[in-house]
Design an enzyme around this catalytic site. Structure first.
Site, mmCIF file in Angstrom:
data_model
loop_
_atom_site.group_PDB
_atom_site.id
_atom_site.type_symbol
_atom_site.label_atom_id
_atom_site.label_comp_id
_atom_site.label_asym_id
_atom_site.label_seq_id
_atom_site.Cartn_x
_atom_site.Cartn_y
_atom_site.Cartn_z
ATOM 1 N N ASP A 191 -0.263 4.424 0.883
ATOM 2 C CA ASP A 191 -0.664 5.501 1.801
ATOM 3 C C ASP A 191 0.052 5.334 3.131
ATOM 4 O O ASP A 191 0.580 4.269 3.443
ATOM 5 C CB ASP A 191 -2.185 5.494 2.024
ATOM 6 C CG ASP A 191 -2.696 4.217 2.676
ATOM 7 O OD1 ASP A 191 -2.225 3.128 2.288
ATOM 8 O OD2 ASP A 191 -3.557 4.298 3.573
ATOM 9 N N ASP B 80 4.065 -6.010 3.815
ATOM 10 C CA ASP B 80 3.569 -4.938 4.671
ATOM 11 C C ASP B 80 3.742 -5.284 6.145
ATOM 12 O O ASP B 80 3.117 -4.688 7.014
ATOM 13 C CB ASP B 80 2.081 -4.695 4.331
ATOM 14 C CG ASP B 80 1.519 -3.461 4.995
ATOM 15 O OD1 ASP B 80 2.314 -2.558 5.350
ATOM 16 O OD2 ASP B 80 0.294 -3.399 5.164
ATOM 17 N N ASP C 53 6.122 2.002 6.603
ATOM 18 C CA ASP C 53 4.830 1.345 6.437
ATOM 19 C C ASP C 53 4.028 2.192 5.462
ATOM 20 O O ASP C 53 3.479 3.201 5.857
ATOM 21 C CB ASP C 53 4.136 1.236 7.799
ATOM 22 C CG ASP C 53 2.741 0.669 7.714
ATOM 23 O OD1 ASP C 53 2.402 0.109 6.669
ATOM 24 O OD2 ASP C 53 1.991 0.795 8.698
ATOM 25 N N GLU D 190 -4.910 1.523 2.614
ATOM 26 C CA GLU D 190 -4.837 0.408 3.569
ATOM 27 C C GLU D 190 -5.035 0.921 4.992
ATOM 28 O O GLU D 190 -5.695 0.289 5.802
ATOM 29 C CB GLU D 190 -3.481 -0.296 3.453
ATOM 30 C CG GLU D 190 -3.383 -1.604 4.234
ATOM 31 C CD GLU D 190 -2.884 -1.457 5.675
ATOM 32 O OE1 GLU D 190 -2.965 -2.439 6.427
ATOM 33 O OE2 GLU D 190 -2.433 -0.356 6.079
ATOM 34 N N GLU D 191 -4.465 2.070 5.272
ATOM 35 C CA GLU D 191 -4.477 2.576 6.645
ATOM 36 C C GLU D 191 -5.868 2.983 7.102
ATOM 37 O O GLU D 191 -6.107 3.074 8.301
ATOM 38 C CB GLU D 191 -3.504 3.764 6.792
ATOM 39 C CG GLU D 191 -2.049 3.412 6.512
ATOM 40 C CD GLU D 191 -1.416 2.474 7.546
ATOM 41 O OE1 GLU D 191 -2.111 2.095 8.507
ATOM 42 O OE2 GLU D 191 -0.240 2.122 7.369
ATOM 43 N N HIS E 40 0.851 -1.194 0.000
ATOM 44 C CA HIS E 40 0.000 0.000 0.000
ATOM 45 C C HIS E 40 0.883 1.238 0.000
ATOM 46 O O HIS E 40 1.989 1.234 0.552
ATOM 47 C CB HIS E 40 -0.990 -0.002 1.167
ATOM 48 C CG HIS E 40 -0.393 0.106 2.535
ATOM 49 N ND1 HIS E 40 -0.172 1.318 3.152
ATOM 50 C CD2 HIS E 40 0.019 -0.827 3.412
ATOM 51 C CE1 HIS E 40 0.336 1.116 4.349
ATOM 52 N NE2 HIS E 40 0.475 -0.183 4.541
ATOM 53 N N HIS F 192 3.596 3.953 12.489
ATOM 54 C CA HIS F 192 2.493 4.907 12.699
ATOM 55 C C HIS F 192 2.849 6.083 13.598
ATOM 56 O O HIS F 192 1.958 6.702 14.167
ATOM 57 C CB HIS F 192 1.230 4.212 13.238
ATOM 58 C CG HIS F 192 0.642 3.227 12.261
ATOM 59 N ND1 HIS F 192 -0.603 2.671 12.422
ATOM 60 C CD2 HIS F 192 1.126 2.706 11.115
ATOM 61 C CE1 HIS F 192 -0.852 1.848 11.423
ATOM 62 N NE2 HIS F 192 0.198 1.852 10.613
HETATM 63 ZN ZN LIG Z 1 1.074 -1.132 6.346
#
Ligand SMILES: [Zn+2]
Length: 412
Positions: A84, A202, A145, A179-180, A82, A384
């Site tokens: 994003d 991921d 990520d 995805e997030e 992903h 994150h």
């Molecule tokens: Zn991820």
């Protein structure tokens, strides 16, 4: 000189692109930033000389194929990342490089030294003695990520194209949005993608391999009260807030995220808003085991039914919506996809670390669409947030694993 000279260059370029998704948007992708970055990646794939590079209309995924170079019938294997980033500042990401980390020093992130990576706080740092680490400057997340995954897939493609002596079947690439915010895989087009087996690249640290996720449902509780003056309330008032508290208290006390781990499921209340007249509660329900998951939903509904029966009217309304299921159910039927990943790791000297995810992955949804899609490590730590970092050497190992898997599939 690295075996994959472009890997880190790609990564440093990509993390500087702001491609955060937007949970409040209903468009696909959820942000224009993502569309822009997806277009950049599409152009890159075209320039590299991949085939059938296109944007899938329903999902906004960019798909591409590295065609087979063997006459043998071998499975087509797909790699998905992903593009994003998570819900944290992603403006002006300024990656810092720490070469030959000693595994014990405190790494300052911002100039003022307010934020640091301290092995006392983050013991994972000790694993990276001798590695080159890429960190943030303390003001943003890093976006390893999942830009680590995107870079690793591209580096593997570059390597395979430069080494045609490595025989392989069709290799399918998918870079997608959102995805997030949990919606990116909803519209994934398995048929257009065209793989027999796939992986999301991921996951976290070296060796991570996940093929089990939660079964997941979202649950809303709406409560209608009867609001009258407290002075004349006896026998008349029905306080919706109190009913909300009662409802919550009726759930098993220990089945909460803060009291569970491993394969233990939970009910998680994440919103409680209301007045005497009307109150709403919002939950997520999680369990790895499908039967226990169904039992949790029955229990949840049962509390409302019992309370309503006591009132003789429907004061409490429960709405349950399944979100995704444990992909282990699908993988069990044909474990090839996991066996190959484990074998590939062992072949290159990486110890597979298989554990059930306490969450979902894009692969949870994609697996139930008919394409078994476990999750492979991409290397990121502390995802994150501002303490996110990644090791260059782990990223190289991720590329090694991708290439080794491609070789193993060609022997299938
Ligand atoms: Zn991820």
């Amino acid at each position: 000189m690295s075996k994959y000279p472009k890997l880190i260059a790609y990564f440093l370029d990509f993390v500087k692109v702001n491609s955060r998704s937007d949970p409040n948007s209903t468009t696909i992708p959820s942000s224009d930033r993502e569309t822009k970055f997806l277009n950049t990646l599409k152009e890159m794939l075209e320039k590299m000389g991949l085939s059938n590079v296109h944007t899938n209309d329903q999902s906004a995924y960019v798909f591409a194929t590295l065609p087979a170079n063997t006459g043998q019938q071998v499975p087509a294997v797909g790699f998905i990342s992903h593009i994003d980033t998570a819900d944290f500042n992603s403006e002006n990401i300024n990656p810092q490089i720490v070469e030959n980390y000693d595994g014990k020093s405190v790494i300052p992130l911002d100039k003022a030294g307010k934020y640091t990576l301290d092995p006392k706080v983050f013991p994972s740092l000790k694993k990276y003695q001798g590695d080159t680490l890429i960190t943030t400057d303390g003001s943003t997340l890093l976006g390893a990520d999942d830009k680590a995954g995107v870079s690793e897939i591209l580096a593997a493609l570059t390597y395979l194209m430069a080494h045609p002596e490595i025989k392989h079947g069709d290799i399918k690439i998918g870079f997608g949005p959102d995805e997030e915010i949990g919606t990116g895989a909803d519209h994934f087009d398995v048929r257009d993608f065209g793989a027999d087996y796939a992986y999301t690249v991921d996951g976290g640290p070296l060796g991570d391999l996940n093929y089990e996720t939660f079964n997941a449902a979202d649950a809303k509780v709406e409560i209608q009260g009867t609001d009258v003056h407290p002075a004349e309330a006896k026998g008349v008032m029905v306080n919706a807030i109190q009913l909300g508290v009662d409802f919550h208290q009726a759930l098993p006390e220990f089945d909460r995220p803060e009291r569970t781990e491993g394969r233990q499921g939970f009910f998680h209340i994440y919103d409680f808003e209301g007045s005497v007249d009307h109150t709403q509660l919002a939950y997520i329900i999680r369990d790895h085991d499908r039967d226990r998951f169904e039992a949790r939903k029955r229990l949840f509904k049962g509390i409302a039914d019992r309370m309503n029966a006591e009132f003789g009217s429907e004061r409490i309304k429960v709405t349950l919506k399944d979100q995704y299921y444990n992909m282990g159910e699908i993988i069990e039927k044909d474990p090839t996809v996991v066996e190959i990943a484990e074998q590939a790791m062992k072949n290159i000297g990486v110890k597979p670390h298989v554990f059930p995810v306490r969450g979902g992955t894009d692969g949870s949804k994609i697996s139930f669409m008919g394409l078994p899609t476990p999750n492979l490590f991409a290397g990121g730590e502390n995802m994150h947030g501002r303490f996110e970092y990644v090791s260059e050497q782990t990223m190289e190992k991720a590329v090694d694993v991708i290439i080794e898997m491609v070789k193993l599939y060609a022997e299938k």
